[in-house]
Design a protein around this motif. Structure first.
Motif, PDB file in Angstrom:
ATOM      1  N   ALA A  55      28.715  64.571  25.248  1.00 33.47           N
ATOM      2  CA  ALA A  55      29.753  64.098  24.331  1.00 33.47           C
ATOM      3  C   ALA A  55      29.440  64.580  22.928  1.00 33.47           C
ATOM      4  O   ALA A  55      28.305  64.974  22.616  1.00 33.47           O
ATOM      5  N   TYR A  79      27.112  58.140  27.901  1.00 33.32           N
ATOM      6  CA  TYR A  79      27.351  59.185  26.916  1.00 33.32           C
ATOM      7  C   TYR A  79      26.027  59.752  26.411  1.00 33.32           C
ATOM      8  O   TYR A  79      25.065  59.016  26.198  1.00 33.32           O
ATOM      9  N   PHE A 102      33.491  64.389  26.339  1.00 31.74           N
ATOM     10  CA  PHE A 102      34.123  63.395  25.469  1.00 31.74           C
ATOM     11  C   PHE A 102      33.955  63.802  24.016  1.00 31.74           C
ATOM     12  O   PHE A 102      32.931  64.365  23.623  1.00 31.74           O
ATOM     13  N   VAL A 104      34.333  61.701  20.468  1.00 30.10           N
ATOM     14  CA  VAL A 104      34.565  60.404  19.816  1.00 30.10           C
ATOM     15  C   VAL A 104      34.759  60.655  18.317  1.00 30.10           C
ATOM     16  O   VAL A 104      33.859  61.171  17.655  1.00 30.10           O
ATOM     17  N   VAL A 124      39.030  58.341  21.201  1.00 32.46           N
ATOM     18  CA  VAL A 124      38.169  58.935  22.228  1.00 32.46           C
ATOM     19  C   VAL A 124      39.014  59.912  23.037  1.00 32.46           C
ATOM     20  O   VAL A 124      39.985  59.529  23.680  1.00 32.46           O
ATOM     21  N   LEU A 141      34.032  51.610  27.574  1.00 33.54           N
ATOM     22  CA  LEU A 141      34.137  51.757  26.129  1.00 33.54           C
ATOM     23  C   LEU A 141      34.295  50.435  25.396  1.00 33.54           C
ATOM     24  O   LEU A 141      33.558  50.122  24.456  1.00 33.54           O
ATOM     25  N   PHE A 169      40.342  50.869  20.988  1.00 35.47           N
ATOM     26  CA  PHE A 169      40.131  52.288  21.248  1.00 35.47           C
ATOM     27  C   PHE A 169      41.458  52.943  21.595  1.00 35.47           C
ATOM     28  O   PHE A 169      42.284  52.369  22.299  1.00 35.47           O
ATOM     29  N   VAL A 171      42.421  55.987  23.690  1.00 33.98           N
ATOM     30  CA  VAL A 171      41.871  56.946  24.647  1.00 33.98           C
ATOM     31  C   VAL A 171      42.921  58.005  24.945  1.00 33.98           C
ATOM     32  O   VAL A 171      44.031  57.695  25.374  1.00 33.98           O
TER      33      VAL A 171
END
Length: 378
Positions: A55, A79, A102, A104, A124, A141, A169, A171
């Motif tokens: 990530a 992660y 990923f 972030v 994310v 998450l 979040f 996503v």
């Protein structure tokens, strides 16, 4: 003729069969090695809940709340933040190449919004070309990050509603937002079908000549080992091109798989892959003495390749030794290339490294086949 069962005659037949098994070392080895390989791969290498996924963090601020969230995500085990891109363009390139699963992104005003209780949000972005690989990490998450935020704020135990409402979040599942399984499976099937047919058919190229007794005529011809090899593999290369056209047409017309990348790059990569496969099959035919042995050796190669390439199980979820072993198979690199081109619209800059690895297999297999080629039947 004596119809009664004779222990002497039966013992003689059994002794003959055991001698035959001892002489056919490839078959005897397959009987012992294949179960062991299956046990090791399924027992140690396969994991449907991958952790330690690569990530990247794009943190526009450096406050204590940002550091707490990043630390909590790392502690979760899902992660592994090994990249810190300087800009959104660099992060986009990492995602397109498959270097990260990923991304972030934490906004610059994240800490201020937390202190004001003003609904702080974190973006994310997940590489959803393989939905199964990212599902567990996405599901973790909310819980992980909210607990980290509560600790950073110095709060005590909170109710479930408070815990869920403190942070939200966003996503974004990239490249396959609906999580359609066919988008992941069908491009991979192109590689699996080509490997299964190309390797097996070319693996029988020389062994068929030996069993039919026509190998002497072939060796008596004024042809070099390279000419014989090309004469054997080029027809199957043409068959592979027909299979590619059929599978790609079915992927588009039947399953609606997107074609976002360049067709020339796609077909060029497939051609390199098919050439590597037919040369691999020819190499196997120089080792096997019968068509049965050729099929057995093909299966022995096909099984670990299928399991360790990332087609059936998430590649990132395998232990390090299994990933290193998986890198030795052409199918592993081909799956990355075909999915990146078709689903992500990746260009040569994004998949050039994997295409190079595919190209390395071509001279490697060709050289090994020429070394193994026997100019006599002895």
């Amino acid at each position: 003729m004596n119809a009664a069962l004779s222990a002497g005659r039966l013992g003689a037949i059994l002794a003959k069969e055991f001698v035959q098994m001892r002489r056919d070392r490839i078959t005897f080895a397959m009987m012992l090695v294949v179960p062991i390989v299956q046990l090791l791969l399924f027992g140690f290498a396969i994991n449907n809940d991958p952790k330690g996924l690569p990530a990247a963090i794009l943190a526009l601020g450096q406050d204590r709340y940002t550091r707490a969230v990043v630390s909590a995500l790392e502690v979760s085990g899902y992660y592994r933040f090994e990249r810190r891109p300087e800009s959104a363009a660099e992060a986009e390139s990492l995602m397109a190449r498959g270097a990260i699963s990923f991304l972030v992104t934490i906004p610059s005003d994240f800490g201020t919004r937390v202190e004001r209780a003003d609904a702080p949000r974190i973006l994310v972005e997940a590489d959803a070309t393989d939905p199964a690989a990212s599902s567990g990490a996405v599901a973790s998450l909310q819980t992980v990050a909210n607990r980290a935020l509560l600790r950073a704020q110095g709060l005590q135990a909170a109710t479930k509603e408070q815990d869920e409402g403190s942070l939200s979040f966003v996503v974004h599942r990239r490249y396959n937002p609906e999580g359609i399984t066919q988008y992941n499976i069908v491009p991979g099937l192109l590689g699996v079908i080509l490997q299964m047919t190309m390797v097996m058919m070319t693996a029988m190229a020389l062994t068929r000549e030996i069993e039919r007794g026509t190998m002497e005529n072939l060796l008596a011809m004024p042809a070099t080992a390279s000419e014989i090899m090309l004469g054997k593999v080029l027809p199957y290369l043409a068959v592979g091109c027909v299979q590619v056209a059929v599978v790609l047409s079915a992927a588009k017309l039947l399953f609606g798989v997107p074609f976002l990348g360049g067709l020339a790059l796609l077909l060029g990569s497939v051609l390199i892959f098919v050439l590597a496969l037919v040369l691999l099959g020819y190499t196997i035919s120089t080792v096997a003495r019968t068509q049965l042995q050729a099929m057995q050796l093909t299966f022995f190669f096909f099984l670990p390749s299928l399991l360790l390439s990332g087609f059936m199980f998430p590649f990132a979820g395998m232990p390090g030794w299994a990933q290193s072993l998986g890198e030795l198979f052409p199918l592993t690199h081909f799956l990355r290339v075909i999915r990146a081109i078709m689903l992500k619209g990746a260009g040569l800059d994004d998949v050039g490294r994997e295409v190079f690895y595919l190209a390395v297999f071509v001279p490697a297999y060709a050289g090994l086949a020429l070394m193994r080629f026997r100019s006599t039947l002895d």
